[in-house]
Design an enzyme around this catalytic site. Structure first.
Site, PDB file in Angstrom:
ATOM      1  N   SER A 221       3.568  -2.457  10.129  1.00  0.00           N
ATOM      2  CA  SER A 221       5.330  -2.342  10.903  1.00  0.00           C
ATOM      3  C   SER A 221       5.737  -3.273  10.163  1.00  0.00           C
ATOM      4  O   SER A 221       6.507  -4.518  10.474  1.00  0.00           O
ATOM      5  CB  SER A 221       5.471  -1.817  11.828  1.00  0.00           C
ATOM      6  OG  SER A 221       5.173  -0.481  12.285  1.00  0.00           O
TER       7      SER A 221
ATOM      8  N   LYS B 216      -0.046   4.301   0.126  1.00  0.00           N
ATOM      9  CA  LYS B 216      -0.518   5.885   0.242  1.00  0.00           C
ATOM     10  C   LYS B 216      -0.526   6.859  -0.490  1.00  0.00           C
ATOM     11  O   LYS B 216      -0.243   6.857  -1.698  1.00  0.00           O
ATOM     12  CB  LYS B 216      -0.284   5.886   1.889  1.00  0.00           C
ATOM     13  CG  LYS B 216       0.446   4.265   2.317  1.00  0.00           C
ATOM     14  CD  LYS B 216       0.937   5.218   4.090  1.00  0.00           C
ATOM     15  CE  LYS B 216       1.159   3.845   4.849  1.00  0.00           C
ATOM     16  NZ  LYS B 216       0.402   3.218   6.136  1.00  0.00           N
TER      17      LYS B 216
ATOM     18  N   GLY C 193       2.220   1.939  10.396  1.00  0.00           N
ATOM     19  CA  GLY C 193       3.520   2.888  10.262  1.00  0.00           C
ATOM     20  C   GLY C 193       4.140   3.642  11.987  1.00  0.00           C
ATOM     21  O   GLY C 193       4.971   4.038  11.940  1.00  0.00           O
TER      22      GLY C 193
ATOM     23  N   GLU D 260      -5.775  -5.096  10.631  1.00  0.00           N
ATOM     24  CA  GLU D 260      -4.649  -4.412  10.703  1.00  0.00           C
ATOM     25  C   GLU D 260      -4.110  -3.349  12.167  1.00  0.00           C
ATOM     26  O   GLU D 260      -5.061  -2.550  11.826  1.00  0.00           O
ATOM     27  CB  GLU D 260      -4.094  -3.052   9.626  1.00  0.00           C
ATOM     28  CG  GLU D 260      -4.142  -3.779   7.935  1.00  0.00           C
ATOM     29  CD  GLU D 260      -2.642  -2.739   7.522  1.00  0.00           C
ATOM     30  OE1 GLU D 260      -2.018  -3.325   6.853  1.00  0.00           O
ATOM     31  OE2 GLU D 260      -3.707  -1.161   7.488  1.00  0.00           O
TER      32      GLU D 260
ATOM     33  N   GLU E  43      -6.211   4.640   7.232  1.00  0.00           N
ATOM     34  CA  GLU E  43      -6.313   6.079   7.735  1.00  0.00           C
ATOM     35  C   GLU E  43      -7.731   6.907   6.708  1.00  0.00           C
ATOM     36  O   GLU E  43      -7.644   7.776   7.468  1.00  0.00           O
ATOM     37  CB  GLU E  43      -5.347   6.137   6.396  1.00  0.00           C
ATOM     38  CG  GLU E  43      -3.492   6.011   7.584  1.00  0.00           C
ATOM     39  CD  GLU E  43      -2.668   5.589   6.959  1.00  0.00           C
ATOM     40  OE1 GLU E  43      -1.988   5.292   5.181  1.00  0.00           O
ATOM     41  OE2 GLU E  43      -1.776   4.447   7.423  1.00  0.00           O
TER      42      GLU E  43
ATOM     43  N   HIS F 158      -9.428   1.278   4.289  1.00  0.00           N
ATOM     44  CA  HIS F 158      -8.197   1.838   5.565  1.00  0.00           C
ATOM     45  C   HIS F 158      -7.764   2.334   6.615  1.00  0.00           C
ATOM     46  O   HIS F 158      -9.149   3.191   7.083  1.00  0.00           O
ATOM     47  CB  HIS F 158      -7.394   1.853   4.268  1.00  0.00           C
ATOM     48  CG  HIS F 158      -5.597   2.088   4.579  1.00  0.00           C
ATOM     49  ND1 HIS F 158      -4.757   2.740   5.977  1.00  0.00           N
ATOM     50  CD2 HIS F 158      -4.858   1.526   4.220  1.00  0.00           C
ATOM     51  CE1 HIS F 158      -3.728   2.711   5.872  1.00  0.00           C
ATOM     52  NE2 HIS F 158      -3.491   1.391   5.917  1.00  0.00           N
TER      53      HIS F 158
ATOM     54  N   ASN G  24       0.886  -1.240  -0.264  1.00  0.00           N
ATOM     55  CA  ASN G  24      -0.086   0.181  -0.143  1.00  0.00           C
ATOM     56  C   ASN G  24       0.793   1.147  -0.702  1.00  0.00           C
ATOM     57  O   ASN G  24       1.771   1.929   0.850  1.00  0.00           O
ATOM     58  CB  ASN G  24      -1.062  -0.465   0.998  1.00  0.00           C
ATOM     59  CG  ASN G  24      -1.671   1.464   1.212  1.00  0.00           C
ATOM     60  OD1 ASN G  24      -1.790   2.105   0.170  1.00  0.00           O
ATOM     61  ND2 ASN G  24      -1.996   1.521   2.580  1.00  0.00           N
TER      62      ASN G  24
HETATM   63  C1  PEP Z   1      -0.280  -0.246   5.467  1.00  0.00           C
HETATM   64  O1  PEP Z   1      -0.387   1.071   5.264  1.00  0.00           O
HETATM   65  O2  PEP Z   1      -1.476  -0.657   5.543  1.00  0.00           O
HETATM   66  C2  PEP Z   1      -0.309  -0.510   6.437  1.00  0.00           C
HETATM   67  C3  PEP Z   1       0.506  -1.805   7.205  1.00  0.00           C
HETATM   68  O3  PEP Z   1       1.612   0.507   6.912  1.00  0.00           O
HETATM   69  P1  PEP Z   1       2.850  -0.010   7.405  1.00  0.00           P
HETATM   70  O4  PEP Z   1       3.029  -1.215   6.898  1.00  0.00           O
HETATM   71  O5  PEP Z   1       3.662   1.095   6.973  1.00  0.00           O
HETATM   72  O6  PEP Z   1       2.922  -0.302   8.943  1.00  0.00           O
END
Ligand code: PEP
Length: 247
Positions: A210, A11, A171, A165, A97, A95, A9
């Site tokens: 992460s 972003k 992040g 997630e 965000e 997601h 992803n």
């Molecule tokens: C994501 O954007 O879904 C995500 C898991 O980001 P990261 O791997 O940077 O934590």
């Protein structure tokens, strides 16, 4: 047997020129992934979708969001027919965000999931608890509502991919332990089994939060984790290649 899946992803990262550079390098990634029987893809910003489709349409290429309606007065939004016209066949839904900054709810995610399925597209539906919910010990209640409301009315759950997630791990570098991730992914499958029976065993459930080349292996060893949704570590070709190698 569920085929492993890695989705990056991006972003709000990468210009079209940067996307083109990644796409040219992605043939090697795809070859390695095919050798290991892994599906791979990315969800770039809308503007980069065409670039990826032109250069390497064999990747899974998904949007990061969709509007559930076909058209109308919704400034700034992108509809499913517009994405289909490009050849995009996947989209993230819900997601964290989008839930946090753009007020998406389980009910609005449900409209998007259903609209994508009606159009033969694959929703990659994201669920996960906030830090506050995790600390209060209500993760499973939160996940239950996200699954039951977000997937309400879905007839064939095999067409859906789910990503667990935890919001506190995205992040932040604070990834959930493999035990926590497995416990919740197994719980999601149990919830799906109660609604869809044996088809639940065919649904791919990813962990995200992460995930890095040095920790992806531990998640992949868990029985209910079928792959990863990766943000930061999916941006460079080198790191994406390492993720595949370590899956
Ligand atoms: C994501 O954007 O879904 C995500 C898991 O980001 P990261 O791997 O940077 O934590």
């Amino acid at each position: 047997m569920r085929k492993k899946l890695l989705v990056g992803n991006w972003k709000m990262n990468k210009t079209m020129a940067e996307t083109a550079a990644f796409a040219h390098a992605s043939f090697e990634l795809l070859k390695n992934a095919n050798d290991k029987n892994i599906d791979i893809g990315v969800t770039p910003p809308y503007l980069s979708l065409q670039t990826l489709l032109n250069i390497n349409p064999k990747l899974i290429i998904g949007a990061q969001n969709v509007h559930h309606l076909e058209k109308g007065a919704y400034t700034g939004e992108v509809s499913i027919p517009m994405l289909k016209e490009l050849g995009v066949s996947w989209s993230l839904v819900g997601h964290s965000e989008r839930r946090t900054y753009f007020n998406e709810t389980d009910a609005s995610c449900n409209l998007k999931v259903l609209a994508l399925l009606e159009n033969n597209m694959t929703p990659l539906y994201c669920v996960g608890e906030t830090l506050q919910e995790f600390e209060k010990g209500v993760t499973k209640e939160v996940i239950k509502a996200q699954i039951e409301v977000g997937l309400k009315g879905v007839e064939d759950v095999r067409e859906v991919v789910i990503a667990y997630e935890p919001v506190w791990s995205i992040g932040t570098g604070k990834n959930a332990s493999k035990e926590i991730a497995e416990d919740i992914c197994a719980y999601i499958r149990e919830l799906l089994r109660a609604i869809y029976g044996g088809n639940a065993d065919l649904v791919r459930i990813l962990y995200g939060g992460s995930v890095k080349p040095n920790n992806i292996k531990e998640y992949m060893a868990m029985p209910n984790i079928d792959g990863a949704l990766v943000g930061g570590a999916s941006l460079s070709v080198e790191s994406y290649a390492e993720l595949i190698n370590n899956m």
